[in-house]
Design a protein around this motif. Sequence first.
Motif, PDB file in Angstrom:
ATOM      1  N   VAL A  22      18.948  13.853 -20.224  1.00 32.82           N
ATOM      2  CA  VAL A  22      17.832  13.176 -19.558  1.00 32.82           C
ATOM      3  C   VAL A  22      17.867  13.544 -18.078  1.00 32.82           C
ATOM      4  O   VAL A  22      18.883  13.316 -17.403  1.00 32.82           O
ATOM      5  CB  VAL A  22      17.933  11.650 -19.724  1.00 32.82           C
ATOM      6  CG1 VAL A  22      16.841  10.944 -18.915  1.00 32.82           C
ATOM      7  CG2 VAL A  22      17.832  11.260 -21.198  1.00 32.82           C
ATOM      8  N   ARG A  72      12.579   9.994 -27.665  1.00 32.53           N
ATOM      9  CA  ARG A  72      12.985   8.787 -26.948  1.00 32.53           C
ATOM     10  C   ARG A  72      12.234   8.732 -25.618  1.00 32.53           C
ATOM     11  O   ARG A  72      11.756   9.738 -25.108  1.00 32.53           O
ATOM     12  CB  ARG A  72      14.490   8.787 -26.660  1.00 32.53           C
ATOM     13  CG  ARG A  72      15.364   8.732 -27.897  1.00 32.53           C
ATOM     14  CD  ARG A  72      15.284   7.396 -28.613  1.00 32.53           C
ATOM     15  NE  ARG A  72      16.225   7.338 -29.730  1.00 32.53           N
ATOM     16  CZ  ARG A  72      15.963   7.769 -30.954  1.00 32.53           C
ATOM     17  NH1 ARG A  72      14.778   8.303 -31.233  1.00 32.53           N
ATOM     18  NH2 ARG A  72      16.862   7.668 -31.910  1.00 32.53           N
ATOM     19  N   ALA A 127      12.738   7.315 -21.536  1.00 30.36           N
ATOM     20  CA  ALA A 127      13.819   7.040 -20.582  1.00 30.36           C
ATOM     21  C   ALA A 127      13.209   6.882 -19.190  1.00 30.36           C
ATOM     22  O   ALA A 127      12.028   7.194 -18.984  1.00 30.36           O
ATOM     23  CB  ALA A 127      14.841   8.172 -20.602  1.00 30.36           C
ATOM     24  N   GLY A 186      13.156   3.500 -27.659  1.00 30.09           N
ATOM     25  CA  GLY A 186      13.679   3.117 -26.353  1.00 30.09           C
ATOM     26  C   GLY A 186      12.814   2.131 -25.594  1.00 30.09           C
ATOM     27  O   GLY A 186      13.183   1.706 -24.490  1.00 30.09           O
ATOM     28  N   PHE A 225      14.249  -0.152 -22.600  1.00 31.31           N
ATOM     29  CA  PHE A 225      13.693  -0.024 -21.255  1.00 31.31           C
ATOM     30  C   PHE A 225      13.308  -1.386 -20.691  1.00 31.31           C
ATOM     31  O   PHE A 225      13.656  -1.727 -19.551  1.00 31.31           O
ATOM     32  CB  PHE A 225      12.476   0.900 -21.258  1.00 31.31           C
ATOM     33  CG  PHE A 225      11.722   0.910 -19.951  1.00 31.31           C
ATOM     34  CD1 PHE A 225      12.205   1.620 -18.860  1.00 31.31           C
ATOM     35  CD2 PHE A 225      10.543   0.187 -19.790  1.00 31.31           C
ATOM     36  CE1 PHE A 225      11.534   1.613 -17.640  1.00 31.31           C
ATOM     37  CE2 PHE A 225       9.866   0.178 -18.582  1.00 31.31           C
ATOM     38  CZ  PHE A 225      10.359   0.893 -17.506  1.00 31.31           C
ATOM     39  N   SER A 254      16.162  -3.507 -19.652  1.00 31.53           N
ATOM     40  CA  SER A 254      17.068  -2.929 -18.663  1.00 31.53           C
ATOM     41  C   SER A 254      16.774  -3.417 -17.249  1.00 31.53           C
ATOM     42  O   SER A 254      15.646  -3.802 -16.932  1.00 31.53           O
ATOM     43  CB  SER A 254      16.955  -1.400 -18.688  1.00 31.53           C
ATOM     44  OG  SER A 254      15.805  -0.971 -17.975  1.00 31.53           O
ATOM     45  N   TYR A 269      21.629  10.497 -22.962  1.00 35.26           N
ATOM     46  CA  TYR A 269      20.829   9.306 -23.250  1.00 35.26           C
ATOM     47  C   TYR A 269      21.720   8.126 -23.647  1.00 35.26           C
ATOM     48  O   TYR A 269      21.487   6.994 -23.220  1.00 35.26           O
ATOM     49  CB  TYR A 269      19.818   9.616 -24.356  1.00 35.26           C
ATOM     50  CG  TYR A 269      18.898   8.456 -24.683  1.00 35.26           C
ATOM     51  CD1 TYR A 269      17.973   7.997 -23.746  1.00 35.26           C
ATOM     52  CD2 TYR A 269      18.969   7.809 -25.912  1.00 35.26           C
ATOM     53  CE1 TYR A 269      17.133   6.936 -24.039  1.00 35.26           C
ATOM     54  CE2 TYR A 269      18.133   6.751 -26.218  1.00 35.26           C
ATOM     55  CZ  TYR A 269      17.216   6.316 -25.277  1.00 35.26           C
ATOM     56  OH  TYR A 269      16.379   5.271 -25.563  1.00 35.26           O
ATOM     57  N   LEU A 304      23.177   6.465 -20.704  1.00 35.59           N
ATOM     58  CA  LEU A 304      22.141   5.707 -20.004  1.00 35.59           C
ATOM     59  C   LEU A 304      22.002   4.326 -20.626  1.00 35.59           C
ATOM     60  O   LEU A 304      21.933   3.310 -19.916  1.00 35.59           O
ATOM     61  CB  LEU A 304      20.823   6.467 -20.081  1.00 35.59           C
ATOM     62  CG  LEU A 304      19.632   5.900 -19.316  1.00 35.59           C
ATOM     63  CD1 LEU A 304      19.851   6.011 -17.818  1.00 35.59           C
ATOM     64  CD2 LEU A 304      18.363   6.648 -19.701  1.00 35.59           C
ATOM     65  N   LEU A 305      21.984   4.269 -21.963  1.00 37.57           N
ATOM     66  CA  LEU A 305      21.865   2.991 -22.652  1.00 37.57           C
ATOM     67  C   LEU A 305      23.070   2.097 -22.364  1.00 37.57           C
ATOM     68  O   LEU A 305      22.926   0.893 -22.150  1.00 37.57           O
ATOM     69  CB  LEU A 305      21.727   3.210 -24.159  1.00 37.57           C
ATOM     70  CG  LEU A 305      20.441   3.885 -24.647  1.00 37.57           C
ATOM     71  CD1 LEU A 305      20.447   3.985 -26.167  1.00 37.57           C
ATOM     72  CD2 LEU A 305      19.198   3.131 -24.182  1.00 37.57           C
ATOM     73  N   TRP A 350      22.733   0.583 -18.915  1.00 40.51           N
ATOM     74  CA  TRP A 350      21.773  -0.523 -18.923  1.00 40.51           C
ATOM     75  C   TRP A 350      22.406  -1.793 -19.480  1.00 40.51           C
ATOM     76  O   TRP A 350      22.255  -2.878 -18.926  1.00 40.51           O
ATOM     77  CB  TRP A 350      20.558  -0.150 -19.759  1.00 40.51           C
ATOM     78  CG  TRP A 350      19.592   0.744 -19.069  1.00 40.51           C
ATOM     79  CD1 TRP A 350      19.584   1.099 -17.753  1.00 40.51           C
ATOM     80  CD2 TRP A 350      18.472   1.405 -19.668  1.00 40.51           C
ATOM     81  NE1 TRP A 350      18.528   1.938 -17.504  1.00 40.51           N
ATOM     82  CE2 TRP A 350      17.824   2.143 -18.649  1.00 40.51           C
ATOM     83  CE3 TRP A 350      17.943   1.446 -20.951  1.00 40.51           C
ATOM     84  CZ2 TRP A 350      16.687   2.902 -18.878  1.00 40.51           C
ATOM     85  CZ3 TRP A 350      16.809   2.198 -21.188  1.00 40.51           C
ATOM     86  CH2 TRP A 350      16.190   2.924 -20.155  1.00 40.51           C
TER      87      TRP A 350
END
Length: 580
Positions: A222, A381, A383, A462, A466, A469, A569, A572-573, A576
Amino acid sequence: MFRNNQSPRALMLSAAISVAGLGAAMPALADQYSDAAKKWVDSEFETSTLTEEQKLKEMAWFTQAAKSMRGMQINVVSETIATHEYESSVLAKAFTDITGIKVTHNLIQEGDVIEKLQTQMQSGRNIYDAFINDSDLIGTHFRYGKVVPISDMMEGDGKDFTLPTLDLDDFIGLDFTTAPDGKLYQLPDQQFANVYWFRADWFEREDLKKKFKEIYGYELGVPVNWSAYEDIAKFFSEDVKTIDGKRVYGHMDYGKKDPSLGWRFTDAWFSMAGAGDKGLPNGLPVDEWGIRVEECHPVGSSVTRGGAVNGPAAVYATQKYVDWLNEYAPAEAKGMTFSESGPVPAQGNVAQQIFWYTAFTSSMTKKGLPVVNEDGTPKWRMAPSPHGPYWEEGMKLGYQDVGAWTFMKSTPKERRLAAWLYAQFTVSKTVSMKKTLVGLTPIRESDINSDAMTEAAPMLGGLVEFYRSPARVQWSPTGTNVPDYPKLAQLWWQYISQAASGESTPQEALDGLAKAQDNIMMRLERANVMETCGPKLNEERDAQYWLDQPGAPKPKLDNEKPKGQTVPYKELLKKWEAES
């Protein structure tokens, strides 16, 4: 209070009640509406964050509050998206059955909504009893004094018609509909974001990951910055070219001379590059439109007046838009509008899109599409959007579209209050969860964090992650710096199209846009038509003076392409989840 607005049938019913006696007639009436409420709760609104008892109690409040309005007919309007289609075809009927107020919920194009709104503002003639219009007009609404602030209505003539369980603290978009005077002017009805979209299945392919690392020196993932986005766009368009025998592209966009080309930029493209100032929900003193305000008064768009519309960061952002459209998108993209380009990624030949609206989620998850697995899960997805080199921590990073209920002072009080009841019905906790699942445009924290959304999350690429987050706060609509959205927004597509077509350089196009915006604000200042916080333009001075000041407008960077940065990715999750 509402008797003069009752239909002949309602008046006859009222007379019948008088003759037969209240004791006999009222239970029958109560049964009619309570039966309707139970039917709708058990069938359509079964999925909710409320219990069955709480839902029936909330619906009973609507029945009672609307008692004096039965037989009235009201007209409201919104743009045509899935959420509003659901309201028009389902919620309007449910509300009528439960309250006895007949609602016609009209669906028209977004530009037409703004045109009708302008006409009603200027003429004082009541065209619609309520509008769902973008919160992008918040700066317009609070300056002209033509709108009834929601907070005033709730404390004033609408107090007895305000749902006790409305729970404003549960709404995620109130910051966007609150003006500098502290008043709430619009009530959010639906909300969606502009984010980064990518083919997660391609990004996980070992052969592609290895090839990208060999060419660009870092991991395919990403993109965190525009440098990485550009590298990935080039990689798929020029280095990969085909996947499974099909031509693929590393970027998708649109470039036709059309009003939607203006949205492509006013929906926070400059803020993603870093053209404005720090501040949430919008940059201050310079916002993502490049408009500077001082003490709530817009003072200029041009760099020579302290604005940033034609500054180096905006020119950079426009140049990248043009370059990527020409070099990495399908050739036909240059001749497409927003609506024409929207379905293209679902056809399966686009690797990523930097400017993608979550409103497309439902259409991108249909079984049988090339971007959907056999089990119904998406191959793609969403992002957070990557940022440009001028961006700094503390700035907004993307755009949220917030369609919000708006009530005009020109609407007769009785009709406005009946429409206020319908507006609250469409966002009530009984209704909002189902509406969120249908349109995927969440407005309530309780819905976003519900078990129903957790269950739906694997199918939504996602979206749920999102909205849960902490990054979500960096996405916001047009803010209060813009004094007259309808007048100024129509300038953007006319000038941006010159850069998109190659008729002008980005600098020339933005010089023209900045001057045109300043001219309109100058006319507004001279006409003195705004009730409060109208434009007071700065005198022009040498651009270098402003470029030397802290913040926006920002001087040109020596290096506008730092090394690309990406993040897996899954990491990133995890980030969050840790910050939530």
